[in-house]
Structure formats: C-alpha cells, structure tokens
Design an enzyme around this catalytic site. Structure first.
Site, PDB file in Angstrom:
ATOM      1  N   CYS A   1      38.822  33.041  42.867  1.00 48.76           N
ATOM      2  CA  CYS A   1      37.877  32.634  41.818  1.00 48.76           C
ATOM      3  C   CYS A   1      38.572  31.944  40.650  1.00 48.76           C
ATOM      4  O   CYS A   1      38.022  31.881  39.544  1.00 48.76           O
ATOM      5  CB  CYS A   1      37.080  33.839  41.332  1.00 48.76           C
TER       6      CYS A   1
ATOM      7  N   LYS B   1      49.262  43.790  46.138  1.00 53.41           N
ATOM      8  CA  LYS B   1      48.003  44.492  45.857  1.00 53.41           C
ATOM      9  C   LYS B   1      48.166  46.008  46.021  1.00 53.41           C
ATOM     10  O   LYS B   1      47.610  46.791  45.256  1.00 53.41           O
ATOM     11  CB  LYS B   1      46.896  43.979  46.773  1.00 53.41           C
TER      12      LYS B   1
ATOM     13  N   TYR C   1      49.241  39.838  57.102  1.00 50.88           N
ATOM     14  CA  TYR C   1      48.696  39.032  55.997  1.00 50.88           C
ATOM     15  C   TYR C   1      49.158  39.545  54.632  1.00 50.88           C
ATOM     16  O   TYR C   1      49.191  40.769  54.393  1.00 50.88           O
ATOM     17  CB  TYR C   1      47.156  39.017  56.046  1.00 50.88           C
TER      18      TYR C   1
ATOM     19  N   ASP D   1      48.275  36.464  39.005  1.00 51.12           N
ATOM     20  CA  ASP D   1      47.494  37.411  39.806  1.00 51.12           C
ATOM     21  C   ASP D   1      47.470  38.830  39.245  1.00 51.12           C
ATOM     22  O   ASP D   1      46.451  39.501  39.339  1.00 51.12           O
ATOM     23  CB  ASP D   1      48.042  37.436  41.240  1.00 51.12           C
TER      24      ASP D   1
ATOM     25  N   SER E   1      39.500  37.586  43.738  1.00 45.79           N
ATOM     26  CA  SER E   1      40.325  36.735  44.590  1.00 45.79           C
ATOM     27  C   SER E   1      39.597  35.436  44.921  1.00 45.79           C
ATOM     28  O   SER E   1      38.406  35.444  45.242  1.00 45.79           O
ATOM     29  CB  SER E   1      40.672  37.475  45.892  1.00 45.79           C
TER      30      SER E   1
ATOM     31  N   ARG F   1      42.677  39.882  53.609  1.00 42.10           N
ATOM     32  CA  ARG F   1      42.651  41.331  53.397  1.00 42.10           C
ATOM     33  C   ARG F   1      41.475  41.941  54.163  1.00 42.10           C
ATOM     34  O   ARG F   1      40.461  41.297  54.406  1.00 42.10           O
ATOM     35  CB  ARG F   1      42.540  41.647  51.908  1.00 42.10           C
TER      36      ARG F   1
ATOM     37  N   HIS G   1      44.195  43.131  37.698  1.00 44.32           N
ATOM     38  CA  HIS G   1      44.138  41.945  38.565  1.00 44.32           C
ATOM     39  C   HIS G   1      43.905  40.730  37.675  1.00 44.32           C
ATOM     40  O   HIS G   1      42.815  40.152  37.662  1.00 44.32           O
ATOM     41  CB  HIS G   1      42.989  42.134  39.566  1.00 44.32           C
TER      42      HIS G   1
ATOM     43  N   ARG H   1      47.548  29.991  52.580  1.00 44.30           N
ATOM     44  CA  ARG H   1      48.283  30.339  51.362  1.00 44.30           C
ATOM     45  C   ARG H   1      49.629  29.646  51.293  1.00 44.30           C
ATOM     46  O   ARG H   1      50.190  29.251  52.312  1.00 44.30           O
ATOM     47  CB  ARG H   1      48.531  31.855  51.330  1.00 44.30           C
TER      48      ARG H   1
HETATM   49  P1  GDP Z   1      42.667  32.883  42.744  1.00 47.93           P
HETATM   50  O1  GDP Z   1      42.674  33.417  44.136  1.00 47.93           O
HETATM   51  O2  GDP Z   1      41.845  33.725  41.819  1.00 47.93           O
HETATM   52  O3  GDP Z   1      44.041  32.622  42.213  1.00 47.93           O
HETATM   53  O4  GDP Z   1      41.893  31.473  42.771  1.00 47.93           O
HETATM   54  P2  GDP Z   1      42.456  29.957  42.810  1.00 47.93           P
HETATM   55  O5  GDP Z   1      42.937  29.500  41.481  1.00 47.93           O
HETATM   56  O6  GDP Z   1      43.405  29.828  43.948  1.00 47.93           O
HETATM   57  O7  GDP Z   1      41.110  29.165  43.124  1.00 47.93           O
HETATM   58  C1  GDP Z   1      40.292  29.496  44.221  1.00 47.93           C
HETATM   59  C2  GDP Z   1      39.332  28.369  44.496  1.00 47.93           C
HETATM   60  O8  GDP Z   1      38.501  28.144  43.328  1.00 47.93           O
HETATM   61  C3  GDP Z   1      40.002  27.049  44.786  1.00 47.93           C
HETATM   62  O9  GDP Z   1      39.285  26.386  45.805  1.00 47.93           O
HETATM   63  C4  GDP Z   1      39.886  26.285  43.490  1.00 47.93           C
HETATM   64  O10 GDP Z   1      39.870  24.902  43.690  1.00 47.93           O
HETATM   65  C5  GDP Z   1      38.568  26.790  42.916  1.00 47.93           C
HETATM   66  N1  GDP Z   1      38.557  26.750  41.436  1.00 47.93           N
HETATM   67  C6  GDP Z   1      39.510  27.203  40.587  1.00 47.93           C
HETATM   68  N2  GDP Z   1      39.191  26.964  39.299  1.00 47.93           N
HETATM   69  C7  GDP Z   1      37.998  26.331  39.310  1.00 47.93           C
HETATM   70  C8  GDP Z   1      37.141  25.807  38.296  1.00 47.93           C
HETATM   71  O11 GDP Z   1      37.411  25.874  37.088  1.00 47.93           O
HETATM   72  N3  GDP Z   1      35.955  25.230  38.718  1.00 47.93           N
HETATM   73  C9  GDP Z   1      35.628  25.140  40.045  1.00 47.93           C
HETATM   74  N4  GDP Z   1      34.477  24.583  40.359  1.00 47.93           N
HETATM   75  N5  GDP Z   1      36.437  25.622  41.036  1.00 47.93           N
HETATM   76  C10 GDP Z   1      37.592  26.203  40.679  1.00 47.93           C
HETATM   77  P1  PGA Z   2      44.295  36.463  45.431  1.00 49.78           P
HETATM   78  O1  PGA Z   2      45.075  37.589  46.239  1.00 49.78           O
HETATM   79  O2  PGA Z   2      43.228  35.920  46.340  1.00 49.78           O
HETATM   80  O3  PGA Z   2      43.730  37.254  44.292  1.00 49.78           O
HETATM   81  O4  PGA Z   2      45.282  35.413  45.025  1.00 49.78           O
HETATM   82  C1  PGA Z   2      45.787  37.515  47.391  1.00 49.78           C
HETATM   83  C2  PGA Z   2      45.196  38.365  48.496  1.00 49.78           C
HETATM   84  O5  PGA Z   2      43.983  38.333  48.677  1.00 49.78           O
HETATM   85  O6  PGA Z   2      45.976  39.032  49.181  1.00 49.78           O
HETATM   86 MN    MN Z   3      45.726  33.233  43.248  1.00 49.03          MN
END
Ligand code: GDP
Ligand code: PGA
Ligand code: MN
Length: 599
Positions: free
Chosen positions: A268, A224, A215, A295, A266, A87, A244, A384
């Site tokens: 996290c 989004k 993207y 999400d 995002s 983004r 979100h 992704r």
């Molecule tokens: P989203 O974009 O918020 O959905 O985040 P994701 O679930 O795809 O996670 C983003 C990154 O954070 C990835 O590299 C995960 O491995 C990492 N991650 C997710 N949950 C945890 C956690 O509980 N602990 C740690 N240390 N890393 C995490």
């Molecule tokens: P996410 O969102 O990182 O919260 O999964 C997708 C995006 O950045 O477009």
């Molecule tokens: Mn995600």
C-alpha cells in the site's frame, strides 16, 4: 540398513565456521541438528567470501540465475515454487499459553501442540544437506534499541537474503555472545507443499518455527516474524513500539528535517513513500526527502520524551511491479546492481522485467515459460527485489544513528476506494490510536487470498501483531502519560477512486504536498477545518501548484461525507466490540464521542 550406512547416519555433522562461546546457543544448535539431522552445520560469518561461495553453489544448482552483468551487475533472478509467492496468513500462528493473549486477531495453537506439530515436520528434514546458522542483528550493531536473533535454515537463498536485509555474521554473533539473549528462529523450506506449511511464533519463548515456504515474509525470519510479531510482544513488556512503518526525513528549504513514521498495509505504498522524490517546484525550492526505512520501525521515548525510531532492517524487500522511473526513481537506482530479484520476468538480453517498467519487453515470465500475455503478467504481482539500503540514493546519513531519529508525525493509511479523504489529523493521541485501530484497507497480492477485499487492518498490523489487539491498543494508549512529547497523528488515503474507477490523487512524488501540510500542522503554521472525524485541510491549505484535479477529485479528496462516516463509525464500534472486555474503554468512549458529533 547395513551397519556402514547406519554409521554414516549417526556421524556428527561436519562443522564449518567458528561455532560459538555461548552455551545456550550451542545447545540449541545441537538440539536442532539432532532433530533435522543435517550433513553439515555452517556458521555464517557474513563475509564476502562466504557469500560468493553460496552464490556460486546456487548458480550451479539453478536456485539463482545470473542476469546481464553489464546492465545489472551482481544481480540474480530467483524463481520460487509457483505456489510459494506470498505470506500465508491462514497458516501463521501465535502460540501463547493462554489463547486470549494471542487474541481474535491471530490464529492460535497451544505451545505444546505447536512445537509437536512443527518438530514432526523438522524431523530429519535436512538429511544429506547443510544447515546454516545465521546470527543477525535487527538495527545498527551499536544501538541500544537493536535486538539480535539467530536463524537456522537449510536454504542458501535465505542466507543470501538475510545478509542483505539484516546485519548478519560475526559482529552480530559477538553482540549475541555479550548479551546472552537472542530470538531463536528455525526454518526449513521443506517440500514446499502448501499442506505442510506453517509459520509459528512462540512469543513467551522468543522462538519462531517456519516450515514449507521460501517466501520472504515466511522465511526471512528477522523481518515480519521477529521484527514485528516477536518484537511487538517484547516491546509491550519493555515499554516500546515495534511497528509496520516506514520512516522518512523531510528536509525543508531552511535545512530543517522532520521525521515521519507511516503505517500502510503490505503493498500500500510504504517503499514508495519512503523513497519519495519531491515534485517539480518543491525540488527547485530545496525540499529533500531522506529514507530511513521502508517497512519496519522500532521506537521508544528518549530522555526528552519524544519518540526515537530506528529501522531494524539493513535492506529493502520491495514490490517490483509498478516500480518505474516515473513512480519510484530512487528504487530503480537502488536496484541497479547487487540485487536479488524474485519472480520477475526476463528480457531477451537477460534483464529483469515487470509490469510498469518503462522499457524493455519480457521474453520469459516469472515461472520460466515463454512470455504470453494470455497466461497473465510476466512478473508475479508480488514479485520482489532484495537490496541493501546503502545503495539507495536517498538513504539518510542518520539511518544508522544508534539513538534513532525523533518522530514528529505518525501517519496511518490504507487503500480506500471510497469515503476516506486524502488526509486528516487526529485531535489528540487517544483519537489517533482510534484512527489507527479503525484502519481499513483493501487486500493486496502480498498475502495469498482474494485481492481488493476491504478489511480492518489496525495500524497495518493485522498480520503482524504478536498479541491481542485489545492489549496492543492499551499499550499504545499508555504512551500518553503526561511525560512524553508525542507526535501528531494523521490518516492518509492515496487510493481514493472516482466514478470511473481511476485514482483521483496523482500520488507518489505529489504526496509530499500532503506531508508538507502535516509538518505545517506540527509547527502550528498550516490551516485546517475541524470536522467530527478530525482536522481536514481545505484545498487552499495545500500547495497544489501544477496539480490538475477534477471537480469530482476536489470534492472527494477534501470533502467529508457525513452519512458515509455515520455508517463507518457504526462499523468501527462493531469491530471494537469483537474484542470483548479486554478492549480499552477509552476507545469505546472515543468512538461514541465521534459517532455522537456526527448526528
Ligand atoms: P509497500 O508494500 O507498502 O512497501 O508498498 P509499495 O510502495 O511497494 O507499493 C505497492 C503498490 O502501490 C505499487 O504498485 C505502487 O506503485 C503503488 N503505490 C505506491 N504509492 C502509491 C501512490 O501514492 N498512489 C498510487 N495510486 N499507487 C501507489
Ligand atoms: P511488505 O512486506 O509487503 O509490507 O513490503 C513483505 C512481505 O509481505 O513479506
Ligand atoms: Mn515495501
């Protein structure tokens, strides 16, 4: 130009599909076609045959690369332009008549200037090509909480992704024709020139215009742009919340399920938490976690005053790197087939590969070059996968309930290497809103720019709130009206680091230990100690059986650093003041009360 060519230019585009009976939709599509001048207009019906034809076309022109049919049936690789991988918050605008309505949290342009700038980019941009009209529904087709939109795009990749991420096609078009209202999204991949790239929102007109990027967050306009930026504006007017947040169900050994919605910025941990597999010990006792969404969450008070939530999406657009059999086995199972991978590496036998995957070796990197560790990772850090939620082994049987699921707890969280403990509970709703408003997190690869910089990201909505944050917080506060039975509010931090720079908390499946404590608090069973920042569990209040934590980890995860929080409260006060007189006094009062109790 000779007469014949002029004739061809002016010829009405060939129309594929049934068109529409809705006059306002027909007029808008005609207007866009007159501006962008495509050779053909394709009305998407969402059928398998349509998808097969699009995929074949993309395979032929190299937009999609077939992966190993045996190991990854029905799956494809897409390589984006190397400058178009995330983004672009600095190029994202909210165009309201009054600048103050967009707030200091958004880049602003007047609607007239925004339209003029975008329309000059769209002028003739689809010449000689097909313009796709994608009717879609955000949320279950039969849910009163759902809302519809139509995206016009020149990108078949967008069509294929929207088909996975939304309820797209004939059923959505029928609902739109019945209701007569829909969000208008206009998209073109353009030249992919970062200097000719803008994502503009016109919330007062329920309109989105996006140019110059393919993207996900910039181009799949249902996600989004619609489900957060436009929907947050609609939600404020109509008395609901567009957030979100992931949504998950936690089923205890007695078979009772509590639903939790959690807002993390995002990259996290939303997708990971939403698909959590209980750790050893919990599994045997019968704990289960059900995925509703990873999400976005739309929620509104039901007749009983509880907040009921739906996931407006139909698929997952998840971060590939770090997804492994250890971290997220449900995600791995989900993406075993019928998945579009974007910007991952490839193995010798045409399998997708990314950093953190358990086995295999990349031979090609995300740019399509021979893999060489000296050139950086094989997969882009924001690579992704796009996949249907129905393929997820933990997908809840209530995920498609038109009424949504009742929310017991709302969780806020971010990446905080220091200060913020593993978990704490807000005293009441107003305190909870302040905890959300004060959220901070270190930036990630999900947006272009520096990574690892701490910034305020209220309720993980900094890039996504379609109006002034001060008004948004007031809207949140308004739910505490004496009639609603509001969820408890918590804050978590899975990302606290030790002096060695390593994460102190194991995270992933073990996060269920924290969720169980929250449910215990909701049910009035679990203990905590009251501190000025909220209620914190002591170590013995969590089930930590089998978890190895160092002395430093115990102190930092469960401790409360009074001096550190004094400084944090000063910073929170400064942040609230940036919004001027529109910021609700209740949040200033709450900040002052906590600051005073720290002294
Ligand atoms: P989203 O974009 O918020 O959905 O985040 P994701 O679930 O795809 O996670 C983003 C990154 O954070 C990835 O590299 C995960 O491995 C990492 N991650 C997710 N949950 C945890 C956690 O509980 N602990 C740690 N240390 N890393 C995490
Ligand atoms: P996410 O969102 O990182 O919260 O999964 C997708 C995006 O950045 O477009
Ligand atoms: Mn995600």
């Amino acid at each position: 130009m000779n007469a014949l060519v002029q004739d061809v230019d002016k010829r009405a585009p060939e129309v594929q599909g049934r068109g529409t009976t809705l006059e306002s939709l027909k007029q808008w599509v005609d207007q866009v076609a007159a501006l962008a001048r495509p050779a053909a207009i394709h009305w998407c019906d969402g059928s398998d045959a349509e998808n097969a034809a699009l995929v074949a076309k993309m395979e032929a022109d190299g937009t999609l690369i077939r992966l190993n049919e045996e190991t990854n049936p029905g799956s494809w690789l897409h390589r984006s332009h190397p400058d178009d991988v995330a983004r672009v918050e600095h190029l994202t605008f909210v165009c309201t008549s009054e600048q103050d309505d967009a707030g200091p949290n958004n880049h602003w342009m007047s609607p007239a200037d925004g339209h003029a700038q975008m329309d000059s980019l769209f002028e003739g941009c689809m010449e000689g090509r097909t313009m796709y009209v994608i009717p879609y529904c955000m949320g279950p087709i039969d849910s009163p909480i759902s809302r519809c939109g139509v995206e016009i795009t020149d990108s078949p990749y967008v069509v294929a992704n929207m088909r996975i991420m939304t309820r797209m096609g004939e059923a959505a078009l029928q609902r739109i024709e019945r209701e007569g209202t829909f969000v208008r999204g206009l998209h073109s991949t353009g030249e992919l020139d970062p200097n000719r790239r803008f994502i503009m929102h016109f919330p007062e007109e329920l309109t989105i215009k996006s140019y110059g990027s393919g993207y996900g967050g910039n181009a799949l306009l249902g996600k989004k742009c619609h489900a957060l930026r436009i929907a947050s504006h609609q939600a404020r007017q109509e008395g609901w919340l567009a957030e979100h947040m992931l949504i998950l169900g936690i089923e205890n050994p007695q078979g009772e399920t509590h639903y939790v919605a959690a807002a993390f910025p995002s990259a996290c941990g939303k997708t990971n938490l939403a698909m959590l597999i209980p750790p050893e010990g919990y599994r045997e006792k019968g704990w289960k976690v059900w995925t509703i969404g990873d999400d976005i969450c739309w929620m509104r008070p039901g007749p009983d005053g509880r907040l009921y939530a739906i996931n407006p999406e139909a698929g997952f657009f998840g971060v590939a790197p770090g997804t492994s059999a250890k971290s997220n086995p449900n995600a791995l199972a989900t993406i075993a087939k019928n998945t579009i991978f974007t910007n991952v590496g490839v193995t010798a036998d045409d399998g997708p590969w990314w950093e953190g995957l358990d086995d295999g070796q990349p031979v090609t990197d995300w740019r399509g070059n021979a893999y060489d560790a000296a050139n950086g990772p094989a997969a882009h850090p924001n690579a992704r996968f796009t996949v249907s939620a129905k393929q997820c082994p933990s997908y809840s049987e209530h995920a498609e309930d038109p009424t949504g699921v009742p929310i017991s707890a709302i969780v806020f969280g971010g990446r905080r290497a220091s200060l913020v403990p593993l978990v704490f509970e807000a005293r009441d709703w107003t305190h909870g809103v302040l905890v959300g408003a004060a959220m901070g997190s270190e930036t990630t690869a999900a947006a272009t720019g520096a990574v690892g910089v701490m910034r305020r990201d209220p309720m993980a909505m900094k890039p996504f709130c379609g109006y002034n944050f001060a008004d948004y917080f007031a809207h949140w506060l308004s739910f505490d009206n004496g009639r609603n039975k509001l969820p408890k509010v918590f804050h978590v931090n899975w990302f606290r680091k030790g002096d060695d720079g390593k994460f102190l908390w194991p995270g992933f499946g073990d996060n269920l230990r924290v969720l169980e404590w929250m449910i215990g608090r909701v049910e009035g069973r679990a203990d905590a100690v009251e501190t000025p920042i909220g209620a914190l569990p002591r170590e013995q209040d969590l089930d930590l059986e089998g978890v190895q934590l160092s002395g430093e980890a115990r102190e930092k995860l469960f401790g409360f650093d009074r001096d550190g929080w004094r400084a944090e409260l000063v910073s929170i006060g400064d942040y609230l003041r940036e919004y001027g007189p529109r910021m609700p006094q209740a949040l200033h009062d709450e900040q002052a009360r906590i600051a005073a109790s720290l002294d």
